[in-house]
Motif scaffolding. Structure first.
Motif, short mmCIF file in Angstrom:
data_model
loop_
_atom_site.label_atom_id
_atom_site.label_comp_id
_atom_site.label_asym_id
_atom_site.label_seq_id
_atom_site.Cartn_x
_atom_site.Cartn_y
_atom_site.Cartn_z
N UNK A 77 0.81 -1.22 0.00
CA UNK A 77 0.00 0.00 0.00
C UNK A 77 0.84 1.27 0.00
N UNK A 78 1.97 1.23 0.68
CA UNK A 78 2.76 2.45 0.83
C UNK A 78 4.25 2.16 0.73
N UNK A 79 5.00 3.16 0.29
CA UNK A 79 6.45 3.09 0.37
C UNK A 79 6.85 3.25 1.83
N UNK A 80 7.98 2.69 2.18
CA UNK A 80 8.44 2.82 3.56
C UNK A 80 9.95 2.94 3.58
N UNK A 81 10.46 3.44 4.71
CA UNK A 81 11.89 3.56 4.94
C UNK A 81 12.26 2.69 6.13
N UNK A 82 13.33 1.93 5.99
CA UNK A 82 13.84 1.09 7.07
C UNK A 82 15.07 1.78 7.65
N UNK A 83 14.95 2.27 8.87
CA UNK A 83 16.00 3.09 9.47
C UNK A 83 16.43 2.50 10.81
N UNK A 84 17.73 2.42 11.01
CA UNK A 84 18.28 1.97 12.28
C UNK A 84 17.63 2.74 13.43
N UNK A 85 17.20 2.00 14.47
CA UNK A 85 16.62 2.65 15.64
C UNK A 85 17.75 2.97 16.61
N UNK A 86 18.08 4.24 16.72
CA UNK A 86 19.20 4.69 17.55
C UNK A 86 18.70 4.93 18.98
N UNK A 87 19.41 4.34 19.94
CA UNK A 87 19.04 4.50 21.34
C UNK A 87 19.69 5.77 21.89
N UNK A 88 18.92 6.59 22.58
CA UNK A 88 19.44 7.81 23.18
C UNK A 88 18.31 8.76 23.55
N UNK A 89 18.67 9.98 23.83
CA UNK A 89 17.69 11.02 24.18
C UNK A 89 17.27 11.76 22.92
N UNK A 90 15.97 11.86 22.70
CA UNK A 90 15.47 12.56 21.51
C UNK A 90 15.41 14.06 21.78
N UNK A 91 16.09 14.81 20.94
CA UNK A 91 16.05 16.27 21.02
C UNK A 91 15.58 16.83 19.68
N UNK A 92 14.70 17.82 19.75
CA UNK A 92 14.17 18.45 18.53
C UNK A 92 14.45 19.96 18.62
N UNK A 93 15.63 20.40 18.18
CA UNK A 93 15.95 21.83 18.23
C UNK A 93 15.18 22.62 17.17
N UNK A 94 14.68 23.78 17.59
CA UNK A 94 13.88 24.64 16.71
C UNK A 94 14.74 25.84 16.28
N UNK A 95 15.07 25.86 15.02
CA UNK A 95 15.93 26.92 14.48
C UNK A 95 15.10 27.94 13.68
N UNK A 96 15.72 29.09 13.45
CA UNK A 96 15.16 30.09 12.52
C UNK A 96 16.32 30.70 11.77
N UNK A 97 16.24 30.61 10.42
CA UNK A 97 17.29 31.24 9.61
C UNK A 97 16.69 32.44 8.88
N UNK A 98 17.36 33.59 9.04
CA UNK A 98 16.92 34.83 8.39
C UNK A 98 17.81 35.17 7.20
N UNK A 99 17.28 35.13 5.98
CA UNK A 99 18.05 35.58 4.82
C UNK A 99 18.31 37.08 4.85
N UNK A 100 17.50 37.81 5.62
CA UNK A 100 17.65 39.27 5.68
C UNK A 100 18.87 39.67 6.51
N UNK A 101 19.13 38.92 7.57
CA UNK A 101 20.28 39.22 8.43
C UNK A 101 21.39 38.19 8.28
N UNK A 102 21.07 37.10 7.54
CA UNK A 102 22.00 35.98 7.36
C UNK A 102 22.44 35.41 8.71
N UNK A 103 21.47 35.31 9.63
CA UNK A 103 21.75 34.81 10.96
C UNK A 103 20.89 33.59 11.27
#
Length: 360
Positions: free
Chosen positions: A187-213
């Motif tokens: 029914x669907x395509x799938x990806x088989x990915x190694x399950x890495x053990x550790x702490x999950x972190x989801x950093x939220x970034x913002x890139x500004x082309x106006x300030x290049x920061x």
């Protein structure tokens, strides 16, 4: 794909003093709407019939449009109505899932904050991997066939579905057994990915082309059902073998050890640089690198979300990191509107094309 020139021609007809920040009523809409209002913009939310009360209850929407189905947003008459309102659409995970990357790229003529070319790179797992490899991030192993499975893998399906349908398998036999049980074969395509053990972190970034920061605005950990709930009962469930699931149900605030921030910022900078090389002008605005930090204090990146993510909802009044960058409460939703505001101000000062840099 609709050309950048065509979108900018539409944008040229906008009344700059009457810009409306608009989004679909789901995911991070409350935060986006409040952020627009905090920055002095009129806002608008598009709600599916039956969900309007949420946005009325919190009182953050200036205008509310109701649709039977979100795909109505793509209808010519509806788009013309948004363009007449000088609307800039803010994409989020539900926005992309409901409208689909292909239809956004080819049918949506309403100006969007960010670079819509990124949708193709984010939604195609092979392209996404190419991007992250170009950024020199450490990635989990991937397997081309279930027959190759020789360690614990997580089976993922395409799209921003919040982890729905994902499952674990430690062998080819376990994979076949589970995919038959879930009636997913063929029914669907799938990806088989190694399950890495550790702490999950989801950093939220913002890139500004106006300030290049590049800015690190916040970080979260996702709470997933039922895997996180079962972790509390592991000793009681040893003989029951419940089916694990990874549906995201909420988010938890977190900060990383300060000594890890150099790695976190370095990953973000390399991802931005790689995006500029692969699909110029590259990333614009918010994005999130989905990672696991191992016991060796190394980050493994397994996915990227090239837009605002739901974990930022924790920080409507700012995070410990945004408080270091700004003297007022700064959510990711507000930071998007701040970028639009900066571009408009630069235009008033004679810097032509500033808005064009952040809208497509």
């Amino acid at each position: 794909m609709i050309s950048r020139r065509e979108i900018h021609q539409i944008l040229k007809g906008y009344a700059r003093e009457r810009i409306t920040v608009a989004t679909i009523g789901s995911h991070t809409a409350l935060q986006i709407l409040k952020g627009a209002r905090d920055e002095g913009f009129k806002n608008l939310v598009i709600c599916k019939k039956g969900t309007e009360e949420v946005y009325r209850q919190f009182g953050v929407a200036d205008e509310l449009l109701t649709v039977e189905n979100f795909t109505q947003v793509l209808e010519t008459e509806f788009q013309e109505g948004l363009i007449k309102r000088n609307a800039i659409l803010i994409p989020h995970g539900s926005f992309v899932e409901y409208l689909s990357p292909a239809r956004i790229e080819n049918e949506l003529k309403v100006p969007i904050f960010g670079n819509r070319a990124v949708l193709n790179w984010e939604s195609d797992r092979e392209k996404e991997r190419e991007w992250l490899v170009r950024a020199d991030l450490r990635l989990p192993r991937e397997f081309k066939s279930p027959a190759e499975i020789d360690l614990l893998v997580i089976v993922k399906f395409p799209g921003a579905k919040g982890g729905k349908g994902y499952f674990l398998a430690g062998s080819p036999e376990e994979f076949e057994r589970k995919i038959r049980k879930m009636k997913l074969r063929g029914k669907e395509k799938f990806t088989l990915q190694e399950y890495v053990i550790g702490t999950r972190f989801y950093p939220h970034y913002f890139y500004s082309p106006l300030t290049e920061r590049l800015e690190l605005l916040s970080i979260d950990i996702r709470y997933e059902s039922n895997i996180d709930g079962l972790a509390r009962l592991s000793s009681l469930l040893e003989d029951l073998h419940p089916v694990l699931s990874f549906v995201v149900t909420g988010n938890l605030p977190v900060v990383v050890r300060e000594s890890l921030l150099q790695q976190v910022l370095g990953m973000g900078l390399r991802v931005v640089k790689a995006s500029q090389e692969l699909f110029s002008p590259g990333l614009t605005g918010p994005f999130c690198i989905e990672t696991v930090c191992t016991e060796d204090l190394e980050f493994v990146a397994f996915e990227i979300s090239a837009r605002i993510v739901a974990g930022t909802n924790l920080y409507i009044n700012g995070s410990p990191y945004s408080q270091l960058l700004y003297h007022e409460p700064m959510s990711t939703g507000r930071r998007i509107s701040r970028e639009i505001k900066i571009a408009l101000k630069q235009g008033q000062q004679g810097q032509q094309g500033s808005l064009d840099k952040i809208i497509f």
